[in-house]
Design a protein around this motif. Structure first.
Motif, PDB file in Angstrom:
ATOM      1  N   THR A 194       0.830  -1.197   0.000  1.00  0.00           N
ATOM      2  CA  THR A 194       0.000   0.000   0.000  1.00  0.00           C
ATOM      3  C   THR A 194       0.864   1.246   0.000  1.00  0.00           C
ATOM      4  O   THR A 194       1.934   1.273   0.585  1.00  0.00           O
ATOM      5  CB  THR A 194      -0.910   0.037   1.244  1.00  0.00           C
ATOM      6  OG1 THR A 194      -0.090   0.063   2.398  1.00  0.00           O
ATOM      7  CG2 THR A 194      -1.828  -1.158   1.295  1.00  0.00           C
ATOM      8  N   GLU A 230      -6.967   0.255   4.640  1.00  0.00           N
ATOM      9  CA  GLU A 230      -6.159  -0.830   4.065  1.00  0.00           C
ATOM     10  C   GLU A 230      -6.256  -2.095   4.910  1.00  0.00           C
ATOM     11  O   GLU A 230      -6.293  -3.197   4.367  1.00  0.00           O
ATOM     12  CB  GLU A 230      -4.702  -0.381   3.913  1.00  0.00           C
ATOM     13  CG  GLU A 230      -4.511   0.721   2.883  1.00  0.00           C
ATOM     14  CD  GLU A 230      -5.055   0.362   1.512  1.00  0.00           C
ATOM     15  OE1 GLU A 230      -4.819  -0.770   1.024  1.00  0.00           O
ATOM     16  OE2 GLU A 230      -5.750   1.214   0.906  1.00  0.00           O
ATOM     17  N   LYS A 233      -9.616  -3.884   4.316  1.00  0.00           N
ATOM     18  CA  LYS A 233      -9.677  -4.594   3.027  1.00  0.00           C
ATOM     19  C   LYS A 233      -9.241  -6.050   3.159  1.00  0.00           C
ATOM     20  O   LYS A 233      -9.598  -6.883   2.332  1.00  0.00           O
ATOM     21  CB  LYS A 233      -8.798  -3.890   1.990  1.00  0.00           C
ATOM     22  CG  LYS A 233      -9.378  -2.573   1.523  1.00  0.00           C
ATOM     23  CD  LYS A 233      -8.471  -1.900   0.503  1.00  0.00           C
ATOM     24  CE  LYS A 233      -9.071  -0.590   0.046  1.00  0.00           C
ATOM     25  NZ  LYS A 233      -8.218   0.088  -0.938  1.00  0.00           N
ATOM     26  N   HIS A 260      -6.767   6.235   6.568  1.00  0.00           N
ATOM     27  CA  HIS A 260      -6.369   5.536   5.338  1.00  0.00           C
ATOM     28  C   HIS A 260      -5.635   4.235   5.668  1.00  0.00           C
ATOM     29  O   HIS A 260      -5.806   3.227   4.966  1.00  0.00           O
ATOM     30  CB  HIS A 260      -5.521   6.447   4.446  1.00  0.00           C
ATOM     31  CG  HIS A 260      -6.342   7.406   3.663  1.00  0.00           C
ATOM     32  ND1 HIS A 260      -6.977   7.074   2.490  1.00  0.00           N
ATOM     33  CD2 HIS A 260      -6.670   8.701   3.895  1.00  0.00           C
ATOM     34  CE1 HIS A 260      -7.642   8.114   2.034  1.00  0.00           C
ATOM     35  NE2 HIS A 260      -7.476   9.119   2.867  1.00  0.00           N
ATOM     36  N   GLU A 261      -4.832   4.228   6.712  1.00  0.00           N
ATOM     37  CA  GLU A 261      -4.176   2.980   7.140  1.00  0.00           C
ATOM     38  C   GLU A 261      -5.218   1.955   7.561  1.00  0.00           C
ATOM     39  O   GLU A 261      -5.112   0.770   7.234  1.00  0.00           O
ATOM     40  CB  GLU A 261      -3.220   3.250   8.303  1.00  0.00           C
ATOM     41  CG  GLU A 261      -2.001   4.047   7.919  1.00  0.00           C
ATOM     42  CD  GLU A 261      -1.139   4.419   9.122  1.00  0.00           C
ATOM     43  OE1 GLU A 261      -1.357   3.871  10.229  1.00  0.00           O
ATOM     44  OE2 GLU A 261      -0.253   5.269   8.957  1.00  0.00           O
TER      45      GLU A 261
END
Length: 153
Positions: free
Chosen positions: A40, A145, A148, A141-142
């Motif tokens: 990422t 990820e 997901k 945002h971390e």
């Protein structure tokens, strides 16, 4: 050194530390998870045409929150779509969903508290809201990820 000089130096140091804390990550974190770094790209603030940086950081944070909710919903759907239903990995899906929800709630509390600490050095200045929003956006945002990966083989 005068009081105003000390205050200005303190403010500059606080901004530098706050921005560093919200950047890509420390060498220790990269050493702990080298594969995650390769998969990422770290969040970076987008270009913003507004003259006010707080407007841009607030917008970025709102967008990240929307993506977070969306990705959490997708993760829960992946958990509920487990197949075959009688397999070991699909055992007690309700409990697994409850644990993910509890984790998400705890994570949000941690994120907000962490970013309050990051923004502490610039409290009651014009940079406070921007530093706090940028910190929350980067950490969000971390988390996206990480979400997901839930429910995937």
């Amino acid at each position: 050194m005068t009081h105003s000089s000390r205050r200005r130096l303190s403010w500059c140091l606080a901004i530098s530390l706050s921005l560093a804390a919200c950047s890509e990550g420390s060498p220790k974190r990269e050493a702990e998870a080298p594969t995650a770094k390769a998969q990422t790209k770290p969040w970076k603030p987008s270009g913003c045409e507004a003259n006010d940086p707080v407007t841009c950081s607030t917008r970025d944070y709102a967008e990240a929150e929307k993506r977070l909710v969306s990705e959490l919903t997708l993760a829960m759907e992946r958990l509920r779509a487990c197949a075959p239903p009688n397999s070991t990995k699909c055992h007690n899906l309700d409990r697994q969903a409850e644990l993910v929800t509890n984790e998400q709630n705890a994570w949000k509390l941690w994120r907000d508290a962490h970013c309050d600490v990051v923004a502490f050095g610039v409290e009651e200045t014009s940079a406070e809201d921007q530093v706090r929003s940028d910190c929350r956006t980067g950490i969000t945002h971390e988390r996206i990820e990480n979400l997901k990966k839930i429910g995937r083989p």
